[in-house]
Design an enzyme around this catalytic site. Structure first.
Site, PDB file in Angstrom:
ATOM      1  N   GLU A   1       2.135  11.911 -12.322  1.00  0.00           N
ATOM      2  CA  GLU A   1       1.869  11.910 -10.734  1.00  0.00           C
ATOM      3  C   GLU A   1       2.525  13.491 -10.214  1.00  0.00           C
ATOM      4  OE1 GLU A   1       2.957   9.337 -12.281  1.00  0.00           O
ATOM      5  OE2 GLU A   1       1.721   7.741 -11.548  1.00  0.00           O
TER       6      GLU A   1
ATOM      7  N   PHE B   1       7.349  -6.638  -7.803  1.00  0.00           N
ATOM      8  CA  PHE B   1       7.084  -5.787  -9.108  1.00  0.00           C
ATOM      9  C   PHE B   1       6.451  -4.480  -8.428  1.00  0.00           C
ATOM     10  CE2 PHE B   1       3.967  -4.151 -12.184  1.00  0.00           C
ATOM     11  CZ  PHE B   1       4.813  -3.886 -13.222  1.00  0.00           C
ATOM     12  N   GLN B   2       6.851  -3.102  -8.932  1.00  0.00           N
ATOM     13  CA  GLN B   2       6.506  -2.046  -8.598  1.00  0.00           C
ATOM     14  C   GLN B   2       6.711  -1.680  -7.015  1.00  0.00           C
ATOM     15  OE1 GLN B   2       2.625  -1.094 -10.550  1.00  0.00           O
ATOM     16  NE2 GLN B   2       4.092  -0.121 -12.349  1.00  0.00           N
TER      17      GLN B   2
ATOM     18  N   LYS C   1      -1.434  -3.374  -0.745  1.00  0.00           N
ATOM     19  CA  LYS C   1      -2.772  -3.665  -1.582  1.00  0.00           C
ATOM     20  C   LYS C   1      -3.664  -4.477  -0.706  1.00  0.00           C
ATOM     21  CE  LYS C   1      -4.574  -4.994  -5.762  1.00  0.00           C
ATOM     22  NZ  LYS C   1      -4.170  -5.531  -7.327  1.00  0.00           N
TER      23      LYS C   1
ATOM     24  N   MET D   1      16.891  32.795 -16.572  1.00  0.00           N
ATOM     25  CA  MET D   1      17.535  32.801 -15.089  1.00  0.00           C
ATOM     26  C   MET D   1      18.844  32.100 -15.110  1.00  0.00           C
ATOM     27  SD  MET D   1      17.362  34.254 -12.534  1.00  0.00           S
ATOM     28  CE  MET D   1      16.115  34.782 -11.573  1.00  0.00           C
TER      29      MET D   1
HETATM   30  C1  LIG Z   1      13.298  21.002 -12.120  1.00  0.00           C
HETATM   31  C2  LIG Z   1      14.021  22.283 -12.145  1.00  0.00           C
HETATM   32  N1  LIG Z   1      15.278  21.998 -12.897  1.00  0.00           N
HETATM   33  C3  LIG Z   1      16.039  23.163 -13.032  1.00  0.00           C
HETATM   34  C4  LIG Z   1      16.048  24.163 -12.325  1.00  0.00           C
HETATM   35  C5  LIG Z   1      17.075  25.231 -12.449  1.00  0.00           C
HETATM   36  N2  LIG Z   1      16.422  26.481 -13.202  1.00  0.00           N
HETATM   37  C6  LIG Z   1      16.195  27.519 -12.485  1.00  0.00           C
HETATM   38  S1  LIG Z   1      15.295  28.724 -13.368  1.00  0.00           S
HETATM   39  C7  LIG Z   1      16.012  27.862 -14.834  1.00  0.00           C
HETATM   40  C8  LIG Z   1      15.392  28.429 -16.105  1.00  0.00           C
HETATM   41  C9  LIG Z   1      13.980  28.470 -16.407  1.00  0.00           C
HETATM   42  O1  LIG Z   1      13.658  28.843 -17.580  1.00  0.00           O
HETATM   43  P1  LIG Z   1      12.127  29.218 -18.132  1.00  0.00           P
HETATM   44  O2  LIG Z   1      11.214  28.603 -17.605  1.00  0.00           O
HETATM   45  O3  LIG Z   1      12.089  29.308 -19.527  1.00  0.00           O
HETATM   46  O4  LIG Z   1      12.169  30.667 -17.320  1.00  0.00           O
HETATM   47  P2  LIG Z   1      12.979  31.860 -17.736  1.00  0.00           P
HETATM   48  O5  LIG Z   1      14.047  32.076 -16.640  1.00  0.00           O
HETATM   49  O6  LIG Z   1      13.263  32.007 -18.893  1.00  0.00           O
HETATM   50  O7  LIG Z   1      12.003  33.223 -17.418  1.00  0.00           O
HETATM   51  C10 LIG Z   1      16.274  26.614 -14.597  1.00  0.00           C
HETATM   52  C11 LIG Z   1      16.656  25.718 -15.344  1.00  0.00           C
HETATM   53  C12 LIG Z   1      15.045  24.367 -11.380  1.00  0.00           C
HETATM   54  N3  LIG Z   1      14.646  25.629 -10.785  1.00  0.00           N
HETATM   55  N4  LIG Z   1      13.983  23.272 -11.598  1.00  0.00           N
END
Ligand SMILES: Cc1ncc(C[n+]2csc(CCOP(=O)(O)OP(=O)(O)O)c2C)c(N)n1
Ligand SMILES: [Mg+2]
Lengths: 163, 574
Positions: free
Chosen positions: B51, B113-114, B163, B482
């Site tokens: 979803e 439920f749900q 529902k 990052m």
């Molecule tokens: C749902 C979610 N969880 C955690 C984060 C924290 N976060 C920001 S950037 C990142 C790393 C992303 O890794 P990747 O998709 O491999 O991109 P890269 O930075 O390596 O280009 C994380 C864990 C986030 N922004 N969103």
């Protein structure tokens, strides 16, 4: 500074939780809260007292206004206004204290609305300061229970909060 | 007069509202609605595999088209799975209507439920929400939902539908409401003329002015007007990440985007400006850095449709509440035929800006040398070249997102599709899917990272079912880049859980769904792989591009500093 904000909102389920949720979500504080339907059954009036500097109060009123359920609002503290709160207090009333409680209630223009051999239930209205003072006066006698409504208010003069 | 069941009313309303696609996933509480959808063929339903993907797909479509995206989910887990996507849309002010099934009304409150109180769960992340109390309310409530979602400052609206409200046996009169009114909702239709005059006065007298424009210009359809205004005045302009494309980036007056990873010249110019004209931007903390050191010499004009955005984090000297387009048009008519007071000063200002530009020219990153891994920046530049800067680009969140924003040049609004406010990993792929379904003849490229992609890669299955030809660029640095960058800078390179120890074979994974995937390791392989990827617009192709994991995103503003306090590379700072 303390502000009293009065809100006309849709009298619908969920409206109150949106207002209260907004305060929690944005870290604004609620000192008192009071809500009831108005003469127009589709509207409720909610009055909240909150504390904040001008910037915070501006944000609070803007965000409240943004809520779809909020129809209109006014910051009563911006002008002359009447502020009232109602309080019911149960105090110990035994021996000499029984007269003392009655006398103090009279001074505060409070009424004894229920009695038992050992306690009085006192009803008092006024602004928050007056209610605080009454509680202070009663403290030595022994306060058993306090029920306060929270502040309600209305502007003085011709100003009217309506649609 | 027509008698319809609640479920049929929903299907019929969506038709009458002109909705072409909805994205969703069925379940008990939504089954009457699904049955109604089955018995018609105008509104097409896209069955996602989670979803959250439905919300991102609807969101991507909304960002590309400006029209509300529509989602249908069941109660409980179906609705809670949609929460991240609703929050994503909320933070970026994206119009969306989310229809949630709910348990039958007599069961509400019994922990049936749900059953989930989805109105309660989503309260802080919606523009508004409704519960249906009677089937005959459905047309009006849905109309209100669409109206609220798409007017004023747009946002997601949730409609909770028990529902029994959709029971096929109970029929009520259906009339499509052409218009609705809400007595408490009157978005401003124009800005205050006196305030606009004041702003224009400041603009004509400014010596070091700069425009700073955001997503509000994009959602407010005001890019054309903005371009006209900025060109008439000859002022520099910088945009937010969300405002990318609101002014053509290839034009000389555009300094790129600003903020934490914004361009050197944007951040320098903001810091030294004497007038900042902000339109449809919200002085977000990723833009301003430390607000107490923000633009120390500037007067601030702030135009926004949402009064609560104005003076929220930075005080505006001239606040203007109004729609971007209307206010800009009024500004244009006011500057028409007028001369700016300090043409010399403006010329000097441009010299300064050009100086900043030149300072960083050719120093933004070091291209890869032979036998060394590819640089993510050069990959983005190659994609931009090969798509002529005209593709829809969606991103996930991380270094690849910043590189995409920095090195792809956008001349049009609604083309750079990214989760700016919430920063939701997993957004990019389903968003691309939602766009591609609606714009089948455009190139839609999702630039992702191996971390983000793995959060929503199940949607390959949806793409297979509907033949959705998105292009996926996996900038594979085998790490949560990052996060790793922050750990390099703030935690002495202690890489706590920011690396990927067991990456799947992305090529095989893609092939398992019947699609083509190529692996790219070198510069030589890059261009042919991109050509192959773009050859057939309707084919999903996945490129697993291995890039240098040591690369950092620069510039990077120094925490708690001013706009101009930036790290420029691993060894330089301002
Ligand atoms: C749902 C979610 N969880 C955690 C984060 C924290 N976060 C920001 S950037 C990142 C790393 C992303 O890794 P990747 O998709 O491999 O991109 P890269 O930075 O390596 O280009 C994380 C864990 C986030 N922004 N969103
Ligand atoms: Mg990565």
């Amino acid at each position: 500074m303390r502000h009293i904000i009065s809100i006309l909102m849709e009298n619908e389920p969920g409206a109150l939780s949106r207002v209260v949720g907004l305060f929690a979500q944005r870290n604004y504080n609620i000192e008192t809260l009071n809500v009831a339907p108005t003469e127009d059954p589709t509207l409720s009036r909610l009055t909240v007292t909150t504390v904040g500097d001008d910037r915070v109060i501006e944000q609070i009123t803007k965000h409240l206004n943004k809520l779809i359920d909020v129809v209109k609002l006014v910051d009563l503290t911006e002008g002359n206004h009447i502020e009232r709160e109602l309080m019911l207090v149960k105090v110990k009333a035994l021996g000499a204290a029984r007269d003392e409680v009655k006398r103090t209630a009279d001074i505060f223009r409070a009424q004894v609305v229920d009695v038992t051999p050992s306690l009085y239930t006192v009803q008092i209205t006024g602004d928050a300061g007056k209610l605080d003072a009454f509680l202070q006066a009663m403290a030595p006698v022994g306060i058993l229970e306090v029920a306060r409504t929270g502040v309600s208010g209305i502007a003085r003069g011709d100003k009217v909060l309506s649609l | 007069m027509e008698l319809l069941s609640g479920a049929d009313m929903i299907a019929r309303f969506l038709q009458d509202e002109g909705v072409e696609y909805i994205y969703g996933y069925p379940g008990g509480a939504a089954l009457h609605i699904y049955d109604a959808l089955f018995r018609q063929d105008k509104v097409k339903h896209i069955l996602v595999r989670h979803e959250q993907a439905a919300t991102h797909a609807a969101d991507g479509y909304a960002r590309a088209s400006g029209k509300p995206g529509v989602v249908l989910v069941t109660s409980g887990p179906g609705a809670t799975n949609a929460v991240t996507g609703i929050a994503t849309a909320y933070m970026d002010s994206i119009p969306m209507v989310v229809l949630c099934g709910q348990v039958m009304s007599h069961l509400i409150g019994d922990d049936a439920f749900q059953e989930t109180d989805i109105i309660g769960v989503t309260r802080p992340i919606v523009k508004h929400s409704f519960s249906i109390n009677h089937p005959s309310d459905i047309p009006e409530v849905l109309k209100k939902a669409f109206y609220l979602a798409s007017t004023g400052r747009p946002g997601p609206v949730v409609v909770d539908i028990p529902k029994d409200m959709t029971a096929p046996t109970e029929r009520y009169e259906y009339v499509y409401p052409k218009k609705v009114k809400l007595r408490s909702y009157n978005p401003v239709s124009r800005g205050h003329t006196g305030q606009i005059k004041k702003a224009v006065d400041l603009m004509l007298k400014a010596k070091r002015p700069i425009f700073y424009t955001g997503g509000g210009v994009v959602t407010g359809n005001a890019s054309e007007g903005l371009t006209d205004l900025v060109q008439r005045l000859g002022f520099p302009i910088t945009t937010t990440l969300m405002g990318i494309g609101s002014y053509p980036q290839s034009d000389r007056q555009c300094l790129g985007w600003l903020g934490m990873h914004g361009s050197y010249e944007s951040n320098m110019a903001m810091h030294h400006a004497d007038l900042v004209v902000a339109i449809g931007a919200r002085f977000d903390d990723r833009v301003t850095n430390n607000t107490s050191k923000f633009c120390p010499t500037a007067k601030i004009v702030h135009v926004d449709i949402d009064p609560s955005s104005v003076s929220k984090t930075v005080r505006a000297d001239v606040p203007i509440v109004g729609p971007a387009q209307g206010v800009i048009n009024e500004m244009i008519s006011l500057v028409q035929g007028k001369d700016i007071a300090h043409a010399d000063a403006l010329a000097e200002w441009w010299q300064k800006i050009d100086g900043w530009r030149e300072e960083r020219q050719g120093k933004l990153y070091e291209p890869s040398v032979e036998d060394e891994p590819l640089k993510p920046q050069e990959v983005i530049e190659a994609i931009c070249r090969q798509t002529h800067g005209e593709a829809f680009i969606t991103t996930d969140v991380g270094q690849h997102q910043m590189f995409a924003a920095q090195y792809y040049k956008f001349d049009k609004p609604n083309r750079f599709i990214t989760s700016g406010g919430l920063g939701t990993m997993g957004f990019g792929f389903p968003a691309a899917m939602g766009i591609k379904i609606n714009y089948p003849d455009d190139q839609v490229v999702c630039i992702t990272g191996e971390g983000s992609y793995q959060m929503m890669m199940q949607e390959l299955s949806t793409c297979k079912q509907y033949g959705v030809g998105v292009k996926i660029i996996n900038l594979n640095n085998a790490s949560l880049g990052m996060v790793r960058q922050w750990q390099d800078l703030n935690y002495k390179s202690r890489h706590a859980h920011s690396y990927m120890e067991s990456l799947p074979d992305f090529q095989k994974l893609t092939e398992a769904y019947g699609f083509t995937a190529l692996r790219v390791d070198t510069n030589e392989e890059l261009e042919p792989a991109l050509e192959r990827m773009l050859a057939d617009k309707h084919e999903l192709v996945f490129l697993d591009i291995y890039v240098d994991p040591r690369e950092h995103v620069y510039p990077m503003q120094v925490p708690l500093g001013s706009m101009r306090d930036m790290l420029l590379s691993k060894t330089e700072r301002t």
